[in-house]
Design a protein around this motif. Structure first.
Motif, PDB file in Angstrom:
ATOM      1  N   LYS A 624       0.841  -1.194   0.000  1.00  0.00           N
ATOM      2  CA  LYS A 624       0.000   0.000   0.000  1.00  0.00           C
ATOM      3  C   LYS A 624       0.877   1.246   0.000  1.00  0.00           C
ATOM      4  O   LYS A 624       1.741   1.425   0.850  1.00  0.00           O
ATOM      5  N   ASP A 625       0.688   2.111  -1.008  1.00  0.00           N
ATOM      6  CA  ASP A 625       1.420   3.372  -1.142  1.00  0.00           C
ATOM      7  C   ASP A 625       2.926   3.173  -1.301  1.00  0.00           C
ATOM      8  O   ASP A 625       3.705   4.095  -1.044  1.00  0.00           O
ATOM      9  N   ALA A 631      16.606  -0.423  -7.995  1.00  0.00           N
ATOM     10  CA  ALA A 631      17.052  -0.472  -6.598  1.00  0.00           C
ATOM     11  C   ALA A 631      16.315   0.523  -5.717  1.00  0.00           C
ATOM     12  O   ALA A 631      16.605   0.624  -4.528  1.00  0.00           O
ATOM     13  N   VAL A 632      15.357   1.263  -6.296  1.00  0.00           N
ATOM     14  CA  VAL A 632      14.699   2.349  -5.565  1.00  0.00           C
ATOM     15  C   VAL A 632      13.309   1.925  -5.101  1.00  0.00           C
ATOM     16  O   VAL A 632      12.538   1.325  -5.859  1.00  0.00           O
ATOM     17  N   THR A 633      12.981   2.248  -3.857  1.00  0.00           N
ATOM     18  CA  THR A 633      11.640   2.055  -3.321  1.00  0.00           C
ATOM     19  C   THR A 633      11.089   3.413  -2.901  1.00  0.00           C
ATOM     20  O   THR A 633      11.767   4.174  -2.200  1.00  0.00           O
ATOM     21  N   LEU A 634       9.879   3.718  -3.341  1.00  0.00           N
ATOM     22  CA  LEU A 634       9.228   4.987  -3.009  1.00  0.00           C
ATOM     23  C   LEU A 634       8.009   4.715  -2.136  1.00  0.00           C
ATOM     24  O   LEU A 634       7.158   3.888  -2.476  1.00  0.00           O
ATOM     25  N   THR A 635       7.914   5.408  -1.015  1.00  0.00           N
ATOM     26  CA  THR A 635       6.757   5.311  -0.130  1.00  0.00           C
ATOM     27  C   THR A 635       6.054   6.662  -0.116  1.00  0.00           C
ATOM     28  O   THR A 635       6.667   7.687   0.222  1.00  0.00           O
ATOM     29  N   LEU A 636       4.797   6.684  -0.503  1.00  0.00           N
ATOM     30  CA  LEU A 636       4.065   7.942  -0.650  1.00  0.00           C
ATOM     31  C   LEU A 636       3.796   8.599   0.699  1.00  0.00           C
ATOM     32  O   LEU A 636       3.602   7.942   1.722  1.00  0.00           O
ATOM     33  N   GLU A 637       3.768   9.932   0.675  1.00  0.00           N
ATOM     34  CA  GLU A 637       3.367  10.733   1.835  1.00  0.00           C
ATOM     35  C   GLU A 637       2.066  11.451   1.466  1.00  0.00           C
ATOM     36  O   GLU A 637       1.980  12.089   0.415  1.00  0.00           O
ATOM     37  N   ARG A 638       1.043  11.304   2.305  1.00  0.00           N
ATOM     38  CA  ARG A 638      -0.260  11.919   2.035  1.00  0.00           C
ATOM     39  C   ARG A 638      -0.623  12.898   3.147  1.00  0.00           C
ATOM     40  O   ARG A 638      -0.191  12.755   4.301  1.00  0.00           O
ATOM     41  N   ASP A 639      -1.455  13.878   2.785  1.00  0.00           N
ATOM     42  CA  ASP A 639      -1.949  14.805   3.807  1.00  0.00           C
ATOM     43  C   ASP A 639      -3.208  14.227   4.451  1.00  0.00           C
ATOM     44  O   ASP A 639      -3.602  13.085   4.190  1.00  0.00           O
ATOM     45  N   ARG A 640      -3.875  15.026   5.278  1.00  0.00           N
ATOM     46  CA  ARG A 640      -5.011  14.520   6.047  1.00  0.00           C
ATOM     47  C   ARG A 640      -6.193  14.095   5.177  1.00  0.00           C
ATOM     48  O   ARG A 640      -7.025  13.290   5.599  1.00  0.00           O
ATOM     49  N   VAL A 641      -6.273  14.634   3.959  1.00  0.00           N
ATOM     50  CA  VAL A 641      -7.390  14.266   3.080  1.00  0.00           C
ATOM     51  C   VAL A 641      -6.970  13.241   2.031  1.00  0.00           C
ATOM     52  O   VAL A 641      -7.718  12.956   1.089  1.00  0.00           O
ATOM     53  N   GLY A 642      -5.766  12.712   2.171  1.00  0.00           N
ATOM     54  CA  GLY A 642      -5.331  11.642   1.291  1.00  0.00           C
ATOM     55  C   GLY A 642      -4.605  12.063   0.036  1.00  0.00           C
ATOM     56  O   GLY A 642      -4.280  11.220  -0.805  1.00  0.00           O
ATOM     57  N   GLN A 643      -4.340  13.376  -0.129  1.00  0.00           N
ATOM     58  CA  GLN A 643      -3.618  13.845  -1.313  1.00  0.00           C
ATOM     59  C   GLN A 643      -2.122  13.546  -1.171  1.00  0.00           C
ATOM     60  O   GLN A 643      -1.541  13.718  -0.092  1.00  0.00           O
ATOM     61  N   PHE A 647       7.036  11.928  -1.304  1.00  0.00           N
ATOM     62  CA  PHE A 647       7.378  10.523  -1.096  1.00  0.00           C
ATOM     63  C   PHE A 647       8.735  10.443  -0.411  1.00  0.00           C
ATOM     64  O   PHE A 647       9.517  11.400  -0.409  1.00  0.00           O
ATOM     65  N   TYR A 648       8.988   9.282   0.189  1.00  0.00           N
ATOM     66  CA  TYR A 648      10.279   8.991   0.799  1.00  0.00           C
ATOM     67  C   TYR A 648      10.971   7.926  -0.046  1.00  0.00           C
ATOM     68  O   TYR A 648      10.374   6.880  -0.345  1.00  0.00           O
ATOM     69  N   ASP A 656      14.729   6.783   3.542  1.00  0.00           N
ATOM     70  CA  ASP A 656      13.835   7.841   4.024  1.00  0.00           C
ATOM     71  C   ASP A 656      14.268   9.242   3.593  1.00  0.00           C
ATOM     72  O   ASP A 656      14.213  10.195   4.373  1.00  0.00           O
ATOM     73  N   ILE A 657      14.703   9.350   2.333  1.00  0.00           N
ATOM     74  CA  ILE A 657      15.073  10.661   1.793  1.00  0.00           C
ATOM     75  C   ILE A 657      13.809  11.295   1.217  1.00  0.00           C
ATOM     76  O   ILE A 657      13.207  10.774   0.281  1.00  0.00           O
ATOM     77  N   ARG A 658      13.424  12.433   1.777  1.00  0.00           N
ATOM     78  CA  ARG A 658      12.129  13.014   1.445  1.00  0.00           C
ATOM     79  C   ARG A 658      12.179  13.851   0.172  1.00  0.00           C
ATOM     80  O   ARG A 658      13.094  14.659  -0.033  1.00  0.00           O
ATOM     81  N   PHE A 659      11.174  13.640  -0.676  1.00  0.00           N
ATOM     82  CA  PHE A 659      10.935  14.461  -1.856  1.00  0.00           C
ATOM     83  C   PHE A 659       9.545  15.074  -1.698  1.00  0.00           C
ATOM     84  O   PHE A 659       8.561  14.355  -1.513  1.00  0.00           O
ATOM     85  N   ALA A 660       9.463  16.398  -1.758  1.00  0.00           N
ATOM     86  CA  ALA A 660       8.182  17.093  -1.604  1.00  0.00           C
ATOM     87  C   ALA A 660       7.612  17.455  -2.971  1.00  0.00           C
ATOM     88  O   ALA A 660       8.343  17.830  -3.894  1.00  0.00           O
ATOM     89  N   ARG A 661       6.291  17.339  -3.106  1.00  0.00           N
ATOM     90  CA  ARG A 661       5.654  17.708  -4.367  1.00  0.00           C
ATOM     91  C   ARG A 661       5.784  19.205  -4.597  1.00  0.00           C
ATOM     92  O   ARG A 661       5.537  20.010  -3.699  1.00  0.00           O
ATOM     93  N   VAL A 662       6.198  19.577  -5.806  1.00  0.00           N
ATOM     94  CA  VAL A 662       6.265  20.989  -6.168  1.00  0.00           C
ATOM     95  C   VAL A 662       5.247  21.339  -7.246  1.00  0.00           C
ATOM     96  O   VAL A 662       4.948  22.508  -7.474  1.00  0.00           O
ATOM     97  N   ARG A 663       4.722  20.316  -7.906  1.00  0.00           N
ATOM     98  CA  ARG A 663       3.594  20.520  -8.836  1.00  0.00           C
ATOM     99  C   ARG A 663       2.971  19.196  -9.248  1.00  0.00           C
ATOM    100  O   ARG A 663       3.533  18.152  -9.056  1.00  0.00           O
TER     101      ARG A 663
END
Length: 663
Positions: A624-625, A631-643, A647-648, A656-663
């Motif tokens: 899930k997510d 070799a890369v695994t991405l784990t999604l980060e969602r806000d309170r409404v699920g958007q 990802f990490y 656990d290297i964080r990437f923040a959505r910019v668009r």
């Protein structure tokens, strides 16, 4: 530098779906190529007969095409599988365990496939003469048109065998000899640990010193990271090379890496990946920092300290630290990797590797080094004993790693060893202290498997020969009741690397295992509690506690045994996102830590990770997510409404290297 050998290739070979198209089985004859084509889910089949304990070597030329190989044994289980390169030739070598009919299957890799030709190069009995065995197993490198390899074996202060094969330099047609210096990659780590121990003996530092005492510019994470943590891979720091690959740095294309990048990499971490001493995480960053500490404390450049305090006094006259990869090493091998156009490429050495790697040496000097460890004249036996004592994590579990050395057993004999891998160099040094013996192998071919040293050691040292198997009725896998596997189903985390999890599951009568960040592979029962992993030379044995409850598993691979503890709780259900859900994940993401962008795009129904300097990576759902590609695994980060807001990213030893959505 290559990672922990028992994990580096764990379930890492290509996995193949069950064949969907049958083709006529064509018999293979020595030296006679057979051509074919596979696309989609096709499977081409070729047969051969072999006796037990036979060397079988096959070559498949992808012309052009991208195919994968798997060799099935007489019991119809996978003996070996591989998909090492997308184009060009691939060779597969196995030593058979039983006589009978074998089947080579050629399948389309990544559904592309294409034309190919397969040739049986060798089908001969494995010699009982150890020296002849070396010739048989290194036949691929006995050539004048490609890189080579070298082997040395010693016991009781006497060289038992030393021989080199192939070429050290293709441009000038210089053969690889037993006196040719070559890059030993991470096998260098034991030398760095030894240098630290010399300074400890002199009272100039302590293994329990905070690293910031000697490198005060390092970030204070609120937890003490010690010098001992550096040398035991238990710091919690990001791994340099793994992290840089996320920035699009092409280490496989000789991109620059500098020693000036170590400290900024650590300082940009928001937090340690784990509390110091709680987790083993093989880490080149740590040994690069250890070399800096040696230089700071001694007041000498690291390469000068090693030359004056270690190599010179011990008599390692053909050994040196290559501090700058742009400065040539006289008479040394050039490392080569085969391109997709079937030509050998000189890609140079990894930059910034000093301390973690970067040492060039010869077979003879490594034998001297090994014999010196047994009876040191520089440094003390107590220091060497510390290097060969496995570190114990805070939870009481052993890592199987001392200070710059792996410590385990091979067929019940104590083994101290370390392998190494630079861009296109490979090495292994294995010591058997109770036998007063050792072996080293080197190669300047990026495809060389240095764990072959363990197999050769068994040939030369009778004490290492596998114990005879007690005769018993063969286990009939066809009569195994698949539902019995349900008591083993679940997740098991490796004790020495808890982030690496094996998940076991059943779908009807088919049994599976899946490693963190990798696809599923089938299991074949070999007893009521043990299973062979199809596609790689590995097996799993389950264990029970006093109450007969399944509490763990042991992964057996490359002569090593890795214990894994069972995780409580149910395995998460498979997640199948809709096209709309996948589209909502797409976007551009930025990592402040790595100062780099990644784009996630939906292409023909599949999410693809894109970075401007990296190859596009198709992503598949693993939980899930959670998505995995390469070799890369991405784990999604969602806000309170699920958007999805970010990802990490996990890439092998950097997590656990964080990437923040910019668009």
């Amino acid at each position: 530098m290559r990672s922990w050998p028992a994990l580096a290739c764990l379930l890492g070979s290509a996995s193949f779906a069950a064949p969907h198209a049958l083709a006529a089985q064509s018999p293979l004859a020595l030296g006679k190529p057979l051509a074919g084509t596979v696309t989609g889910k096709d499977t081409a089949r070729f047969t051969l007969r072999a006796d037990s304990n036979t060397v079988v070597r096959l070559r498949v030329d992808q012309r052009p095409g991208n195919v994968g190989l798997r060799l099935l044994g007489p019991r119809n289980t996978v003996v070996r599988a591989m998909n090492g390169s997308a184009k060009g030739p691939e060779e597969l070598l196995v030593i058979t365990n039983e006589a009978g009919a074998y089947q080579l299957q050629v399948v389309a890799a990544d559904t592309t496939g294409g034309a190919f030709a397969v040739t049986l190069l060798t089908n001969e009995r494995l010699s009982t003469d150890p020296k002849r065995q070396v010739d048989q197993l290194l036949a691929l490198w006995d050539r004048r048109d490609g890189p080579g390899a070298a082997v040395a074996v010693w016991r009781g202060g006497r060289t038992v065998f030393a021989k080199a094969y192939g070429m050290a330099n293709l441009a000038y047609e210089i053969p690889f000899t037993v006196t040719t210096p070559t890059n030993i990659g991470s096998t260098s780590k034991q030398f760095t640990a030894f240098a630290v121990m010399l300074l400890v003996e002199e009272g100039k530092l302590s293994l329990d010193d905070d690293v910031r005492k000697h490198l005060p510019e390092l970030k204070d994470f609120g937890q003490v990271v010690t010098v001992r943590n550096l040398l035991t891979h238990t710091t919690g720091y990001r791994e340099l090379y793994n992290s840089l690959t996320l920035t699009g740095r092409r280490l496989d294309e000789s991109d620059y890496v500098g020693r000036e990048e170590y400290i900024p990499l650590v300082n940009r971490q928001p937090a340690l990946q784990n509390a110091p001493g709680t987790e083993f995480n093989y880490n080149n960053t740590a040994f690069g920092l250890a070399a800096m500490i040696v230089a700071r404390v001694s007041g000498m450049p690291f390469e000068a300290f090693m030359a004056q305090r270690v190599f010179g006094p011990i008599g390692l006259t053909h050994t040196q630290v290559r501090a700058d990869v742009r400065v040539p090493v006289k008479g040394a091998t050039v490392g080569y990797s085969r391109s997709d156009k079937d030509v050998w490429r000189d890609l140079g050495d990894l930059g910034g590797s000093m301390g973690a790697g970067g040492i060039y040496t010869t077979l003879g000097d490594l034998q001297k080094w090994a014999e010196h460890l047994a009876n040191p004249t520089v440094g003390t036996k107590a220091s060497v004993a510390q290097m060969m004592t496995p570190f114990t994590l805070t939870d009481g579990k052993s890592t199987g790693y001392g200070l710059g050395l792996f410590v385990d057993t091979q067929n019940e004999q104590k083994r101290v060893h370390h392998g190494g891998a630079d861009v296109s160099h490979r090495s292994m040094l294995a010591l058997y202290p109770d036998l007063n013996a050792g072996i080293t192998v080197q190669s300047n071919d990026g495809a060389f498997d240095s764990s072959i040293a363990f197999r050769l050691a068994e040939a030369f040292f009778p004490e290492l020969a596998p114990k005879p198997v007690v005769a018993r009725a063969p286990f009939d896998a066809s009569k195994y009741e698949a539902k019995k596997f349900d008591e083993f189903a679940g997740q098991y985390a490796l004790d020495a690397a808890p982030a690496f999890v094996l998940t076991f599951s059943r779908a009807g009568d088919t049994l599976y295992t899946q490693a963190t960040g990798q696809g599923k592979l089938r299991l074949t029962p070999t007893s009521d509690t043990s299973f062979a992993v199809q596609g790689v030379q590995a097996s799993v044995e389950f264990s029970r506690d006093a109450a007969k409850k399944v509490n763990g598993a042991t992964l057996v691979q490359n002569g090593a045994r890795q214990r894994a503890s069972r995780r409580e709780g149910p395995v998460a259900a498979t997640w199948a996102p809709s096209a709309t859900e996948l589209a909502a994940i797409s976007g551009r993401f930025f990592s402040e830590e790595l100062e780099t962008f990644w784009d996630i795009a939906l292409v023909n129904g599949t999410l693809v990770a894109k970075q401007r300097r990296a190859t596009d990576v198709p992503l598949r759902v693993t939980a899930k997510d959670t998505f995995t590609g390469g070799a890369v695994t991405l784990t999604l980060e969602r806000d309170r409404v699920g958007q999805v807001i970010g990802f990490y990213a996990n890439v092998a030893r950097s997590r656990d290297i964080r990437f923040a959505r910019v668009r």
